[in-house]
Design a protein around this motif. Sequence first.
Motif, mmCIF file in Angstrom:
data_model
loop_
_atom_site.group_PDB
_atom_site.id
_atom_site.type_symbol
_atom_site.label_atom_id
_atom_site.label_comp_id
_atom_site.label_asym_id
_atom_site.label_seq_id
_atom_site.Cartn_x
_atom_site.Cartn_y
_atom_site.Cartn_z
ATOM 1 N N MET A 148 86.740 41.968 -13.795
ATOM 2 C CA MET A 148 86.533 41.407 -15.128
ATOM 3 C C MET A 148 87.421 40.178 -15.340
ATOM 4 O O MET A 148 86.991 39.190 -15.957
ATOM 5 C CB MET A 148 86.836 42.462 -16.193
ATOM 6 N N VAL A 149 88.651 40.248 -14.829
ATOM 7 C CA VAL A 149 89.556 39.098 -14.933
ATOM 8 C C VAL A 149 88.978 37.906 -14.169
ATOM 9 O O VAL A 149 88.995 36.768 -14.667
ATOM 10 C CB VAL A 149 90.955 39.462 -14.396
ATOM 11 N N ILE A 150 88.458 38.160 -12.977
ATOM 12 C CA ILE A 150 87.894 37.074 -12.175
ATOM 13 C C ILE A 150 86.672 36.472 -12.853
ATOM 14 O O ILE A 150 86.537 35.242 -12.963
ATOM 15 C CB ILE A 150 87.538 37.592 -10.770
ATOM 16 N N ILE A 151 85.778 37.324 -13.339
ATOM 17 C CA ILE A 151 84.570 36.832 -14.011
ATOM 18 C C ILE A 151 84.935 36.029 -15.252
ATOM 19 O O ILE A 151 84.407 34.931 -15.491
ATOM 20 C CB ILE A 151 83.650 38.011 -14.383
ATOM 21 N N GLY A 152 85.864 36.556 -16.051
ATOM 22 C CA GLY A 152 86.281 35.860 -17.260
ATOM 23 C C GLY A 152 86.973 34.539 -16.968
ATOM 24 O O GLY A 152 86.736 33.530 -17.648
#
Length: 311
Positions: free
Chosen positions: A43-47
């Motif tokens: 989620m951190v990478i996507i965000g």
Amino acid sequence: MSNSNDTLVTEFILLGFPELCHLQGLLFGIFLTIYVVTVLENMVIIGTIGASQQLHTPMYFFLANLSVLETVYTTVTVPKLLAGLVTGVRAISFSGCLTQLFLFLSLGSSECFLLATMACDRYLAICRPLHYPALMGQRPCLHLALSAWLGGFLASFVSTALISHLRFCGPNVLNHFFCDISPILQLSCSDTTAIETLDFVAALAVLATSLLVTTVSYAHILATVLRMPGRGGRRKAFSTCTSHLLVVVIFYTTTIFMYARPRAISSFSLNKLVSVVYSVVTPLLNPIIYCLRNRDIREALAKILQGPRPS
């Protein structure tokens, strides 16, 4: 997906890890921690990629797709495993088992195609830098990503559809922690020879095709990098590609061991261990190997966490 007259078994029991029955609480804690960390990492990478204009490039677009895929990939199997560990209820309906099988195989196949696409992207960026902007525009990247996703789902459809028409007369205990092809075929009272052969051919086609594309791409990359005059350029190119290669080696080693074999497997102790590696551990490590050690992503994440600077 199945004709009720052909199926006597209406649910399966996922055996899980009976040899570790005295460690169920510890296993629950370990798998829960891995699952939560995996989802948060992705989620951190996507965000970060979505919020940072500097990361709106083909390489990071495909990395965002990989993060989405692996979030769904782990969610297909791990929550059901966690529920069984904490409640002791390990039953899964026949239709639920086939759905889990189809999604797991489809997402695994899609990852093969996506890794091959990412290898092609790096090949074009390093070996064909002048043509790269024209070849890897927004529309081609979108088409390549959609092809990887759809190709994986199409590759798994026929095998799953055929399995749905097998007869299961009992017993209904799957010696695994999720619904996979080999343990399911072991329980069928129908002749599974044709499905085993088809599954082997399909798995070999997916793995061989994607692995060939990846290998050829990196062979050309290596040859190009070795011809670069300066150490700085070689170091930067190797840094970009070594993470991808490490992910590829881990993923293909385990999946080839599990699926590129012509016979269903009769002993599952080693298989369950390998399954844990590629379905639980690898999605945990991939964001670290692939992205969180990437300087561009770290810098973009730092800017997001710092917030806008006061004028």
